[in-house]
Motif scaffolding. Structure first.
Motif, short mmCIF file in Angstrom:
data_model
loop_
_atom_site.label_atom_id
_atom_site.label_comp_id
_atom_site.label_asym_id
_atom_site.label_seq_id
_atom_site.Cartn_x
_atom_site.Cartn_y
_atom_site.Cartn_z
N THR A 1 0.86 -1.17 0.00
CA THR A 1 0.00 0.00 0.00
C THR A 1 0.90 1.23 0.00
N VAL A 2 0.71 2.11 -0.96
CA VAL A 2 1.47 3.36 -1.00
C VAL A 2 0.67 4.41 -0.24
N CYS A 3 1.26 4.93 0.83
CA CYS A 3 0.64 5.96 1.65
C CYS A 3 1.09 7.33 1.15
N ILE A 4 0.14 8.19 0.80
CA ILE A 4 0.45 9.49 0.21
C ILE A 4 -0.10 10.60 1.10
N ASN A 5 0.79 11.34 1.75
CA ASN A 5 0.38 12.56 2.44
C ASN A 5 0.47 13.69 1.42
N ALA A 6 -0.69 14.14 0.96
CA ALA A 6 -0.76 15.09 -0.14
C ALA A 6 -0.97 16.53 0.32
N SER A 7 -0.61 16.85 1.56
CA SER A 7 -0.83 18.20 2.10
C SER A 7 -0.22 19.25 1.18
N THR A 8 -1.06 20.13 0.68
CA THR A 8 -0.61 21.20 -0.21
C THR A 8 0.10 22.30 0.56
N CYS A 9 -0.46 22.67 1.70
CA CYS A 9 0.13 23.75 2.50
C CYS A 9 1.24 23.22 3.40
#
Length: 339
Positions: free
Chosen positions: A313-321
């Motif tokens: 499982t690829v965990c992606i923290n996509a927080s823009t700020c």
């Protein structure tokens, strides 16, 4: 009772100081990236094949993104993992919807709420609205705006949505083909008024090829208690929410991270603030991707390997700020093969 320090409150004016903090990609070895995952500036121009889906992952935009300061690349799906407003007012939701509508180059935009989007948590808002708003606003009106926004906007709250990849790609292809044909006609108009019959319709691979079923996306706004914000639950009780994640989920979207993955808060007494119950549920569901945000400092990705590395499982923290609420982290792109 929490055993980590209270997070700093967001700046109430969200002052735009991008010039003080230039955009830099996280220091990650590009050769170690999982296949078909990229930071937006490094993604190839084309997908591996026309019948692949391109998914753009973002989160925690906090009403700071505009077309001229945060470009979103061409894609088939956009997923936003919550905290799209500053403090959850209807005006801020309107602003977010208008921005999503401006992304005409992406047919489907899947959205889940976060702890800042306070008006969308009905029970919480009824009790605590005075902490966030000077005047009480209408929860149902805010919810209806997201539910009826159109333009491919899908709002989920502990719900499943299946992306019909074959149909989505074919409709997009047909629109592009029609536009291309119109452009060619315009370019080949004979000044005498004769029809442009010499236009060559090139043969393109049908993007529906290889598709059997769609990608199943399940999304939830909940996260462990975080100083009385929206969609918070006491640690230990979240398993009653996570048990509803279907075991055949392909892409999981939650606002908060699982324990030990994109959940590091460097200045906290408890360094990893992700949800342990969510991590436990991942062991059963094993989605291909888990997209989230919430912890701005955790931007990036990691992998959880299952069965000795045969699946992950690829965990992606996509927080823009960033931690200072500046929209400087590039979107994360995932190319998805036919399913």
């Amino acid at each position: 009772m929490l055993n980590f320090s209270k997070p700093k409150p967001p700046p109430q004016n969200f002052r735009d100081t991008r010039a003080e903090e230039p955009m830099e990609l996280p220091k990650m070895d590009m050769e170690l990236f999982p296949p078909n995952i990229y930071f937006a500036p490094t993604a190839p121009a084309d997908k591996p094949a026309p019948n692949w889906l391109r998914m753009v992952c973002i989160s925690d935009t906090h009403n700071t993104t505009y077309a001229n300061n945060y470009p979103i690349p061409e894609a088939d799906i956009l997923v936003h993992a919550g905290d799209f407003t500053k403090m959850g007012t209807i005006a801020q939701i309107d602003q977010f919807i208008d921005w999503l509508k401006s992304l005409t180059h992406i047919p489907i935009k899947i959205v889940v709420a976060g702890n800042h989007d306070v008006i969308l948590d009905k029970e919480f808002y009824e009790q605590h609205w005075r902490r966030f708003h000077t005047t009480k606003e209408d929860h149902q009106a805010a919810l209806n705006k997201l539910k009826s926004a159109g333009h491919g906007i899908i709002y989920l709250n502990n719900e499943l949505y299946t992306v019909d990849g074959a149909n989505l790609l074919y409709e997009k292809y047909q629109k592009q083909k029609k536009q291309s044909s119109m452009n060619k006609i315009s370019e080949h108009v004979d000044p005498t008024g004769a029809d442009a019959t010499d236009i060559d319709d090139s043969v393109v691979v049908d993007p529906r090829e290889g598709w059997v079923e769609g990608y199943r996306i399940w999304a939830s706004p909940w996260q462990p208690e975080f100083w009385e914000w929206a969609f918070n639950e006491v640690r230990g009780r979240l398993k009653d929410i996570w048990k509803h994640i279907p075991e055949d989920t392909d892409i999981l979207m939650t606002h908060g991270p699982p324990k030990y993955h994109g959940d590091t808060v460097p200045h906290s007494k408890e360094r990893h603030v992700g949800c342990e119950e969510l991590l436990e549920r991942l062991k059963f569901v094993r989605p291909l991707y888990h997209v989230f945000g919430h912890i701005h400092e955790g931007y990036g990705f990691s992998e959880i390997e299952w069965d000795g590395g045969s699946h992950s499982t690829v965990c992606i923290n996509a927080s823009t700020c960033t931690e200072r609420y500046h929209p400087l982290n590039p979107p994360i792109i995932v190319d998805l093969p036919p399913k």
